[in-house]
Design an enzyme around this catalytic site. Structure first.
Site, PDB file in Angstrom:
ATOM      1  N   CYS A  81       2.867  19.363  25.863  1.00  0.00           N
ATOM      2  CA  CYS A  81       3.765  19.073  24.650  1.00  0.00           C
ATOM      3  C   CYS A  81       5.828  19.271  24.753  1.00  0.00           C
ATOM      4  CB  CYS A  81       3.468  19.554  23.129  1.00  0.00           C
ATOM      5  SG  CYS A  81       4.113  19.201  21.868  1.00  0.00           S
ATOM      6  N   CYS A 125       6.203  20.694  20.865  1.00  0.00           N
ATOM      7  CA  CYS A 125       5.874  22.341  20.971  1.00  0.00           C
ATOM      8  C   CYS A 125       6.676  23.043  21.332  1.00  0.00           C
ATOM      9  CB  CYS A 125       4.782  22.163  21.943  1.00  0.00           C
ATOM     10  SG  CYS A 125       3.139  20.834  20.643  1.00  0.00           S
TER      11      CYS A 125
END
Length: 148
Positions: free
Chosen positions: A71, A74
């Protein structure tokens, strides 16, 4: 020391419960079992082995970063989350949970998008926020969440 002025703090190294006088939370302290520092100024890695101790048994609220290595947002938010730890400890523990490695815990919290931040206190989710945030926003949001 009475029950009312002590807090249960879970050791980030061995997940042992430690009773710490509330007035001495800011002084740090060491685990009575493994002698590791109770506060490190950094998020801990949450796994199925230590999650319930930190989420349910601790008197310190747990701020969880639900994330995954694939991600982009993230990974972008990771340094901000790390920088928030010394600003929020000892009144809050920060932990990162890899949703790919710990699918059962992510499912228990019905995580549908990442990054997602959640504050858990004594096993109960008290706040949730999806999306990447800078350090200042993480700290402000987390402080408002434990004020509820």
């Amino acid at each position: 020391m009475t029950q009312n002025d002590a807090r249960i703090v879970i050791c980030p190294a061995c997940a042992t419960a430690n009773r710490v006088p509330a007035a001495k939370l800011g002084a740090g302290g060491k685990c009575g079992k493994c002698a590791s520092p109770l506060f490190t100024g950094a998020p801990l890695t949450l796994t199925s082995a230590n999650f319930d101790a930190h989420a349910s048994r601790s008197d310190i609220p747990l701020l969880i970063d639900f994330w995954a290595s694939w991600c982009g947002p993230c990974r972008q938010m990771a340094p901000a989350f790390t920088a928030a730890a010394p600003q929020l400890e000892p009144h809050m523990r920060l932990g990162k949970l890899d949703t790919e490695a710990e699918r059962a815990i992510a499912a228990r919290y019905a995580i549908q998008s990442i990054p997602t931040l959640a504050v858990v206190s004594k096993g109960r989710e008290v706040a949730r926020q999806a999306g990447a945030m800078p350090t200042s926003a993480i700290v402000a949001w987390a402080k408002s969440a434990i004020g509820r």
